[in-house]
Design a protein around this motif. Structure first.
Motif, PDB file in Angstrom:
ATOM      1  N   GLY A 299      29.643 -26.436 -30.808  1.00 37.02           N
ATOM      2  CA  GLY A 299      28.922 -25.817 -31.917  1.00 37.02           C
ATOM      3  C   GLY A 299      27.825 -24.889 -31.433  1.00 37.02           C
ATOM      4  N   PHE A 300      27.102 -25.316 -30.400  1.00 40.79           N
ATOM      5  CA  PHE A 300      26.019 -24.509 -29.831  1.00 40.79           C
ATOM      6  C   PHE A 300      26.551 -23.157 -29.346  1.00 40.79           C
ATOM      7  N   PHE A 301      27.656 -23.173 -28.619  1.00 41.44           N
ATOM      8  CA  PHE A 301      28.188 -21.926 -28.064  1.00 41.44           C
ATOM      9  C   PHE A 301      28.876 -21.070 -29.129  1.00 41.44           C
ATOM     10  N   VAL A 302      29.506 -21.697 -30.118  1.00 39.93           N
ATOM     11  CA  VAL A 302      30.109 -20.928 -31.205  1.00 39.93           C
ATOM     12  C   VAL A 302      29.032 -20.176 -31.992  1.00 39.93           C
ATOM     13  N   LEU A 303      27.943 -20.860 -32.301  1.00 36.91           N
ATOM     14  CA  LEU A 303      26.855 -20.219 -33.051  1.00 36.91           C
ATOM     15  C   LEU A 303      26.252 -19.061 -32.259  1.00 36.91           C
ATOM     16  N   LEU A 304      26.095 -19.237 -30.953  1.00 33.19           N
ATOM     17  CA  LEU A 304      25.607 -18.137 -30.119  1.00 33.19           C
ATOM     18  C   LEU A 304      26.607 -16.983 -30.104  1.00 33.19           C
ATOM     19  N   SER A 305      27.891 -17.310 -30.032  1.00 28.21           N
ATOM     20  CA  SER A 305      28.918 -16.270 -30.049  1.00 28.21           C
ATOM     21  C   SER A 305      28.865 -15.470 -31.347  1.00 28.21           C
ATOM     22  N   LEU A 306      28.705 -16.154 -32.470  1.00 29.10           N
ATOM     23  CA  LEU A 306      28.616 -15.477 -33.763  1.00 29.10           C
ATOM     24  C   LEU A 306      27.368 -14.603 -33.859  1.00 29.10           C
ATOM     25  N   LEU A 307      26.254 -15.114 -33.373  1.00 27.93           N
ATOM     26  CA  LEU A 307      25.006 -14.344 -33.426  1.00 27.93           C
ATOM     27  C   LEU A 307      25.111 -13.069 -32.599  1.00 27.93           C
ATOM     28  N   TYR A 308      25.696 -13.166 -31.430  1.00 24.92           N
ATOM     29  CA  TYR A 308      25.849 -11.963 -30.601  1.00 24.92           C
ATOM     30  C   TYR A 308      26.883 -11.010 -31.195  1.00 24.92           C
ATOM     31  N   TYR A 309      27.881 -11.553 -31.881  1.00 25.35           N
ATOM     32  CA  TYR A 309      28.842 -10.674 -32.554  1.00 25.35           C
ATOM     33  C   TYR A 309      28.166  -9.901 -33.677  1.00 25.35           C
ATOM     34  N   LEU A 310      27.316 -10.580 -34.433  1.00 24.34           N
ATOM     35  CA  LEU A 310      26.576  -9.890 -35.496  1.00 24.34           C
ATOM     36  C   LEU A 310      25.662  -8.820 -34.920  1.00 24.34           C
ATOM     37  N   LYS A 311      25.057  -9.131 -33.781  1.00 21.42           N
ATOM     38  CA  LYS A 311      24.189  -8.142 -33.149  1.00 21.42           C
ATOM     39  C   LYS A 311      25.010  -6.948 -32.671  1.00 21.42           C
ATOM     40  N   PHE A 312      26.203  -7.228 -32.167  1.00 24.15           N
ATOM     41  CA  PHE A 312      27.086  -6.164 -31.712  1.00 24.15           C
ATOM     42  C   PHE A 312      27.503  -5.250 -32.865  1.00 24.15           C
ATOM     43  N   THR A 313      27.736  -5.822 -34.027  1.00 26.35           N
ATOM     44  CA  THR A 313      28.240  -5.050 -35.161  1.00 26.35           C
ATOM     45  C   THR A 313      27.142  -4.536 -36.080  1.00 26.35           C
ATOM     46  N   ALA A 314      25.878  -4.748 -35.724  1.00 25.33           N
ATOM     47  CA  ALA A 314      24.772  -4.351 -36.605  1.00 25.33           C
ATOM     48  C   ALA A 314      24.863  -2.862 -36.940  1.00 25.33           C
ATOM     49  N   ILE A 315      24.898  -2.562 -38.217  1.00 29.29           N
ATOM     50  CA  ILE A 315      25.148  -1.188 -38.656  1.00 29.29           C
ATOM     51  C   ILE A 315      23.946  -0.285 -38.441  1.00 29.29           C
ATOM     52  N   HIS A 316      22.737  -0.866 -38.255  1.00 24.96           N
ATOM     53  CA  HIS A 316      21.568  -0.023 -38.102  1.00 24.96           C
ATOM     54  C   HIS A 316      21.381   0.473 -36.676  1.00 24.96           C
ATOM     55  N   MET A 317      22.242   0.000 -35.749  1.00 21.27           N
ATOM     56  CA  MET A 317      22.131   0.438 -34.354  1.00 21.27           C
ATOM     57  C   MET A 317      22.978   1.696 -34.159  1.00 21.27           C
ATOM     58  N   GLU A 318      22.405   2.732 -33.590  1.00 23.60           N
ATOM     59  CA  GLU A 318      23.140   3.962 -33.355  1.00 23.60           C
ATOM     60  C   GLU A 318      24.220   3.763 -32.302  1.00 23.60           C
ATOM     61  N   LYS A 319      23.898   2.984 -31.305  1.00 23.81           N
ATOM     62  CA  LYS A 319      24.860   2.691 -30.251  1.00 23.81           C
ATOM     63  C   LYS A 319      25.031   1.182 -30.151  1.00 23.81           C
ATOM     64  N   LYS A 320      26.243   0.725 -30.329  1.00 19.96           N
ATOM     65  CA  LYS A 320      26.480  -0.711 -30.327  1.00 19.96           C
ATOM     66  C   LYS A 320      26.176  -1.309 -28.965  1.00 19.96           C
ATOM     67  N   CYS A 321      25.707  -2.528 -28.989  1.00 19.85           N
ATOM     68  CA  CYS A 321      25.324  -3.228 -27.766  1.00 19.85           C
ATOM     69  C   CYS A 321      26.572  -3.855 -27.130  1.00 19.85           C
ATOM     70  N   ARG A 322      27.110  -3.180 -26.101  1.00 17.08           N
ATOM     71  CA  ARG A 322      28.310  -3.688 -25.451  1.00 17.08           C
ATOM     72  C   ARG A 322      28.042  -5.008 -24.745  1.00 17.08           C
ATOM     73  N   ALA A 323      26.826  -5.182 -24.264  1.00 16.15           N
ATOM     74  CA  ALA A 323      26.480  -6.457 -23.635  1.00 16.15           C
ATOM     75  C   ALA A 323      26.585  -7.596 -24.645  1.00 16.15           C
ATOM     76  N   CYS A 324      26.208  -7.305 -25.901  1.00  8.79           N
ATOM     77  CA  CYS A 324      26.314  -8.335 -26.951  1.00  8.79           C
ATOM     78  C   CYS A 324      27.768  -8.722 -27.179  1.00  8.79           C
ATOM     79  N   TYR A 325      28.654  -7.745 -27.139  1.00  6.65           N
ATOM     80  CA  TYR A 325      30.087  -8.015 -27.279  1.00  6.65           C
ATOM     81  C   TYR A 325      30.577  -8.913 -26.137  1.00  6.65           C
ATOM     82  N   ALA A 326      30.143  -8.600 -24.934  1.00  3.63           N
ATOM     83  CA  ALA A 326      30.526  -9.406 -23.771  1.00  3.63           C
ATOM     84  C   ALA A 326      29.978 -10.823 -23.878  1.00  3.63           C
TER      85      ALA A 326
END
Length: 581
Positions: A162-189
């Motif tokens: 659960g701990f790692f799934v929640l972190l994975s989801l949070l970083y996915y949301l950060k990766f897809t954040a629409i207000h970022m001009e350039k998506k964070c590829r590190a967040c995707y990784a």
């Protein structure tokens, strides 16, 4: 993440931690804790043999990271249960913290949290998102359904995954954040890495790629049914690493079950019956979220399933009705279908459509899936907050609508959770509770093992006799009763029970080993060799088996085979074997 969000999440985490503190008084239970912790020789040294075992297929699951956590716990706490419980509680508290943050970010992704208004104060909907996150986090953190995952040491895999799934989801949301001009590829990784770590804790989380697709539809709105495939292909391609990991782990899990002699593809239960039981389980979990009483460690699989019975036809119709209704509301209220699909998808691996056990449901299976229904409760609280605050300029006027019900809800859930934690105090309280709810063999077998461990042979024998009476085809009842007969020096009765156990289910190496010892001690050396052969086929790294087979070979005059077995036993760490070399 502003201070208000962090404070809210920290409050929920502390509340969760305090709620589960009574579990520190609990001990181990003889439901897999022996296999994974207090009788597990592998976790007692972080050497090569441990690493080999850590990544092996054993126990029907490939969970190397969970095993590593148990080894680390042992290195610090030894066999003191409090330390092992503390780890579970800390991870669960951390998960409650992450749930609050996740829900708030999901609300923001849907545009439900507005930017500051002209006066510089936070907008109304930011408060709504905060309330939704807090309520969802509290329900996730202190609900009695969480007790099995937290208070049961073996179920460390729930809180870790659960701990790692929640972190994975949070970083996915950060990766897809629409207000970022350039998506964070590190967040995707990082999202992929945390998903992989979650898979190494518990295979049930294989459904995460589908959850990401659901999020892309809503609330992220990156995918839509009306757009063409070509315009959305890039978003679908993003899921390939997640899907590849899920498929790989699914194959590993199937191989692991096959290694234990369990065929998860074929089943002795008809598909339509499994489908009906699955629909019933979906409704059963929802019912337990609303009315969490009579929670049990073991919910037996029904023996007489039929679409003609209301207890199966009703849930099936209800599940179908909720699905159709949610789909109908999609254009106006997307949240209903998104939550419902999340709930089904995350439970799908354990719903019983692919049957691999003699139980129909388990509280632990709701650890992450319950987030969907809990989010709806949180949204309801957020809606009440929104409507009450919008009618007045007084910022705390919502207290009379939310504060008192919140205190009552927290108090009620905490009391129920405290009582449920007590049930997991030890093996006797656990299985006595199960017996008070269901008349099935499993609790009698497990309590009988606990009695035998305490030297209370007569009580153990009574429990095993009861288990055999309840189900004459239950192999563990015979094997354990055979062990008790050996303790009573009734060798003939023990041999009879071992024979019956092997006939019913020849997957347990300990039964072959014990019967092999009987043959060895009664000078039936060839039969002893045959049984030890069966043990080695099932458990090829057991030094004691090689040693005893070597003794049998020596008595048969087959000295070359005997020497090879003694060498194997010595190589695997059996010291007595050196005397024969």
């Amino acid at each position: 993440m502003n201070l208000k969000k962090r404070t809210a999440a920290f409050f929920v985490a502390i509340l969760t931690f305090l709620t589960y503190l009574p579990a520190l008084r609990n001990g181990f239970v003889n439901w897999d804790d022996s296999t994974h912790v207090y009788e597990n020789e592998y976790i007692r040294s972080l050497d090569f043999s441990f690493l080999k075992w850590m990544f092996s297929f054993g126990d029907t699951m490939w969970v190397p990271l969970t095993r590593f956590s148990h080894a680390l716990n042992y290195s610090v706490w030894g066999l003191e249960p409090m330390g092992h419980h503390l780890t579970n509680i800390l991870f669960h508290g951390a998960n409650a913290f992450l749930v609050v943050i996740l829900v708030i970010r999901l609300m923001e992704s849907d545009g439900l949290a507005s930017s500051p208004d002209m006066s510089g104060k936070e907008g109304l909907f930011s408060g709504k998102a905060l309330i939704t996150g807090i309520v969802t986090g509290i329900l996730f953190g202190i609900h009695p359904l969480r007790v099995e995952s937290v208070a049961w040491i073996t179920e460390r895999k729930d809180v870790l995954s659960g701990f790692f799934v929640l972190l994975s989801l949070l970083y996915y949301l950060k990766f897809t954040a629409i207000h970022m001009e350039k998506k964070c590829r590190a967040c995707y990784a990082f999202s992929i890495i945390f998903f992989f770590l979650a898979l190494m804790c518990k295979p049930m989380v294989v459904a995460l790629p589908v959850v990401l697709v659901i999020l892309d539809f809503y609330p992220l709105r990156r995918l839509s049914f009306g757009s063409g495939l070509k315009s959305q292909l890039k978003i679908i391609v993003e899921k390939i690493p997640f899907i590849a990991l899920s498929l790989a782990l699914s194959i590993v899990t199937i191989v692991s079950y096959e290694h234990e002699g369990i065929n998860v593809i074929k089943s002795d239960v008809a598909f339509i019956d499994r489908l009906l039981v699955s629909a019933q389980s979906l409704c059963f979990y929802l019912y337990k979220m609303i009315w969490p009483v009579d929670l049990a460690p073991f919910y037996p699989y029904p023996s007489d399933v039929s679409i003609a019975k209301l207890e199966y036809a009703g849930p099936f119709i209800l599940v179908l009705g909720i699905t159709v209704f949610s789909a109908y509301l999609w254009k106006r209220q997307k949240v209903w279908l998104a939550v419902w699909m999340y709930y089904i998808v995350t439970l799908l691996p354990v719903l019983g459509i692919v049957k691999y056990g003699d139980f129909a449901a388990a509280d632990r299976y709701t650890y992450l899936p319950a987030l969907g229904p809990f989010l709806l409760f949180g949204l309801g609280a957020g809606l009440i907050y929104e409507r009450t605050v919008s009618d007045t300029d007084r910022p705390f006027s919502f207290n009379k609508y939310l504060l008192v019900p919140a205190i009552l809800l927290i108090s009620l859930l905490s009391i129920l959770t405290f009582n449920q934690i007590k049930i997991w105090k030890d093996s006797f309280t656990l299985w006595n509770h199960e017996m008070s709810l269901y008349k099935v063999p499993q609790p009698y077998i497990s309590r009988g093992v606990a009695y035998a461990g305490k030297g209370q042979i007569d009580k153990a024998l009574d429990d095993f006799n009861t288990a055999v009476t309840l189900d004459p085809d239950k192999a563990p009842a015979y094997s354990n009763r055979g062990n008790v007969y050996l303790m009573m020096n009734n060798v003939s009765a023990a041999l009879e029970d071992f024979n019956m156990s092997i006939k019913l289910d020849p997957r347990f190496p300990s039964v072959f080993f014990n019967r092999g010892l009987i043959f060895l001690n009664s000078n039936n050396y060839q039969q002893a060799v045959d049984d030890f052969d069966a043990v080695i086929k099932l458990e090829p790294e057991d030094a004691q088996v090689y040693y005893n087979r070597g003794v049998a070979y020596e008595q048969l005059g087959e000295n070359k085979q005997a020497v090879r077995d003694f060498q194997a036993a010595a190589r695997l760490g059996y010291k007595n074997a050196q005397d024969y070399l």
